[in-house]
Design a protein around this motif. Structure first.
Motif, PDB file in Angstrom:
ATOM      1  N   PHE A 160       1.310  -0.725   0.312  1.00 43.21           N
ATOM      2  CA  PHE A 160      -0.149  -0.625   0.327  1.00 43.21           C
ATOM      3  C   PHE A 160       1.038   1.338  -0.225  1.00 43.21           C
ATOM      4  O   PHE A 160       0.498   2.022  -0.248  1.00 43.21           O
ATOM      5  CB  PHE A 160      -1.100  -0.196   1.077  1.00 43.21           C
ATOM      6  CG  PHE A 160      -2.244   0.873   1.386  1.00 43.21           C
ATOM      7  CD1 PHE A 160      -2.798   1.273   0.493  1.00 43.21           C
ATOM      8  CD2 PHE A 160      -2.216   2.094   2.148  1.00 43.21           C
ATOM      9  CE1 PHE A 160      -3.998   2.255   0.791  1.00 43.21           C
ATOM     10  CE2 PHE A 160      -2.328   3.080   1.805  1.00 43.21           C
ATOM     11  CZ  PHE A 160      -3.757   2.717   1.474  1.00 43.21           C
ATOM     12  N   MET A 210       2.254   1.767  -3.360  1.00 42.03           N
ATOM     13  CA  MET A 210       1.205   2.093  -4.021  1.00 42.03           C
ATOM     14  C   MET A 210       0.748   4.106  -3.549  1.00 42.03           C
ATOM     15  O   MET A 210       1.119   4.769  -5.166  1.00 42.03           O
ATOM     16  CB  MET A 210      -0.221   1.342  -4.266  1.00 42.03           C
ATOM     17  CG  MET A 210       0.115  -0.126  -4.971  1.00 42.03           C
ATOM     18  SD  MET A 210       0.598   0.295  -6.625  1.00 42.03           S
ATOM     19  CE  MET A 210       2.018   0.055  -6.804  1.00 42.03           C
ATOM     20  N   MET A 234       0.363  -5.977  -7.841  1.00 39.72           N
ATOM     21  CA  MET A 234      -1.115  -5.354  -8.828  1.00 39.72           C
ATOM     22  C   MET A 234      -1.393  -6.679  -9.481  1.00 39.72           C
ATOM     23  O   MET A 234      -0.282  -6.118 -10.533  1.00 39.72           O
ATOM     24  CB  MET A 234      -1.071  -3.606  -8.484  1.00 39.72           C
ATOM     25  CG  MET A 234      -1.337  -3.272  -7.459  1.00 39.72           C
ATOM     26  SD  MET A 234      -1.461  -1.787  -7.971  1.00 39.72           S
ATOM     27  CE  MET A 234      -2.418  -1.465  -8.041  1.00 39.72           C
ATOM     28  N   LEU A 251      -7.187   0.901  -4.214  1.00 39.52           N
ATOM     29  CA  LEU A 251      -5.944  -0.041  -3.969  1.00 39.52           C
ATOM     30  C   LEU A 251      -6.747  -1.006  -2.454  1.00 39.52           C
ATOM     31  O   LEU A 251      -6.192  -1.970  -2.357  1.00 39.52           O
ATOM     32  CB  LEU A 251      -5.112   1.301  -2.388  1.00 39.52           C
ATOM     33  CG  LEU A 251      -4.387   2.064  -4.023  1.00 39.52           C
ATOM     34  CD1 LEU A 251      -3.222   2.839  -3.394  1.00 39.52           C
ATOM     35  CD2 LEU A 251      -3.558   1.259  -4.814  1.00 39.52           C
TER      36      LEU A 251
END
Length: 429
Positions: free
Chosen positions: A313, A316, A352, A411
């Motif tokens: 996380f 991103m 991802m 996300l």
């Protein structure tokens, strides 16, 4: 000095001096190749190989489609459908603005075309009805960016073509986030309408609504043809774009007869010239991207990011911040072409799915269309509404926050992007 630093710094220095992006990519690349004693023949080879792409042919056809939509009565028909459907809600013209931008996005895939066509009609109408001019400009510019997210999106076509990602799956992935962002904009419009007393129109009744839908149903078949054909495998994106153009020509030249046939060469020429600029950028990005790969840019960035955090996380969030910054100075096509290796490398590092990564990058880069110094959609809307750019920027910031919040939300909830592609194309997952 590190040649990678020279390459990137040289590019942004040329951009600061307002050199065309395509020329900036080529000149900075040639300079580094001379420093590194690399063969200059690679410049022509990489430029040509980057534009030798069949999916890329879809882009000029969608640009031509946008020209046809603007020249005839199709935009007016879509506005009538939007007004009959949501015009009676508090802040009616604001909802019409967002609604027609969502529909227009599914037809042309171009944010700037949406801003110019819809804005030239709705911004003066909203001002005349008592809406705040800065709000009218901001909403028009922001809603037009849905053309970058909702298929058929030109940016998603470019991302899929050069990132080796299924364009059909990217189209499907952009549907739900695009609609959610549009609904968030409508909710914001309603709140502002209540606070500032913006007006609404009375509900026209079922008969006028039916007539408006009847007049608009034929143009609304265009996204059905494009999206349905691509995801079913019946069309490639290029063939879908050609089919959409043919249908729009049939409507405009034969059914509605609102565009003289003698004007077609001019519209085709304008679309060709309009495509030449991004095509040159694509060519320049070929040699620039090849050099970045040769110099190990993706590996260097990944190593740097992992030194800061190994949390997916967190990775991103850093990428989102980077793309927001890049989007303020580069148009989304250029940003994708230049930084695609880095985007995909960080996406792989965070685990991802490629489709999720492509849609996320597209959503974030769409913000750059309404944030200066690039901010082309905001500049167009501000010029139409005769609103100072500073006021327009302040008015658009809350809507920017809404778009970014949807990107960040995806996300936490990947199925916001991936649920539709998983349902239709489970073999890709």
């Amino acid at each position: 000095m590190n040649p990678l630093v020279v390459l990137i710094a040289g590019f942004f220095v040329l951009i600061a001096f307002r050199v065309n992006i395509g020329f900036a990519l080529i000149l900075s690349s040639i300079f580094v190749m001379l420093l590194e004693d690399l063969p200059l023949a690679s410049v022509a080879n990489q430029m040509y190989s980057n534009i030798d792409s069949f999916p890329l042919l879809a882009v000029p056809f969608f640009m031509f489609l946008g020209r046809i939509l603007n020249a005839g009565s199709i935009t007016d028909r879509l506005l009538a459908v939007a007004n009959a459907t949501v015009g009676h809600v508090r802040g009616g013209l604001g909802h019409v603005n967002v609604f027609v931008s969502m529909v227009f996005a599914s037809l042309s895939g171009s944010a700037a075309a949406d801003t110019a066509s819809v804005g030239s009609i709705l911004i003066p109408a909203m001002k005349k009805a008592g809406y705040d001019p800065a709000f009218s400009v901001a909403l028009t510019a922001a809603s037009s960016t849905l053309g970058v997210i909702i298929p058929p999106s030109i940016i998603l076509i470019v991302y899929g073509a050069f990132g080796n990602v299924s364009i059909g799956a990217l189209f499907l992935g952009g549907v739900v986030p695009g609609i959610v962002i549009g609904l968030f904009m409508m909710a914001y419009t309603y709140v502002m309408a209540v606070r500032r007393g913006f007006p609404s129109s009375p509900f026209p009744g079922l008969m006028p609504l039916g007539r408006a839908l009847g007049r608009g149903v034929a143009p609304l078949l265009i996204p059905v043809v494009v999206l349905g054909g691509v995801i079913s495998g019946f069309f490639t994106p290029t063939e879908a774009a050609i089919s959409a153009v043919i249908w729009a020509l049939v409507l405009s030249l034969i059914v509605y007869r609102d565009i003289p046939f003698r004007d077609m060469p001019r519209h085709l020429a304008n679309a060709t010239v309009e495509f030449s600029v991004p095509l040159f950028t694509v060519a320049g990005a070929g040699i620039f991207g090849w050099l970045m790969a040769y110099l190990g840019a993706a590996q260097i960035v990944v190593a740097f990011i992992t030194q800061q955090t190994e949390n997916p996380f967190g990775i991103m969030l850093l990428l989102v911040g980077f793309l927001l910054l890049v989007g303020t100075v580069l148009n989304p096509i250029s940003a994708v072409l230049i930084f695609l290796p880095i985007i995909q490398a960080l996406g792989d590092l965070a685990g991802m799915h490629p489709v999720h990564m492509g849609v996320l990058a597209t959503i974030v880069l769409s913000v750059g269309l309404i944030t200066p110094p690039y901010g082309i959609c905001l500049l167009i809307a501000a010029q139409i509404g005769d609103v100072p750019l500073g006021r327009a920027i302040l008015a658009v910031l809350p809507i920017v926050g809404l778009t970014v919040s949807v990107a960040v939300l995806s996300l936490w909830l990947p199925d916001l992007v991936l649920a539709f592609p998983k349902l239709v194309s489970p073999n890709l997952f």
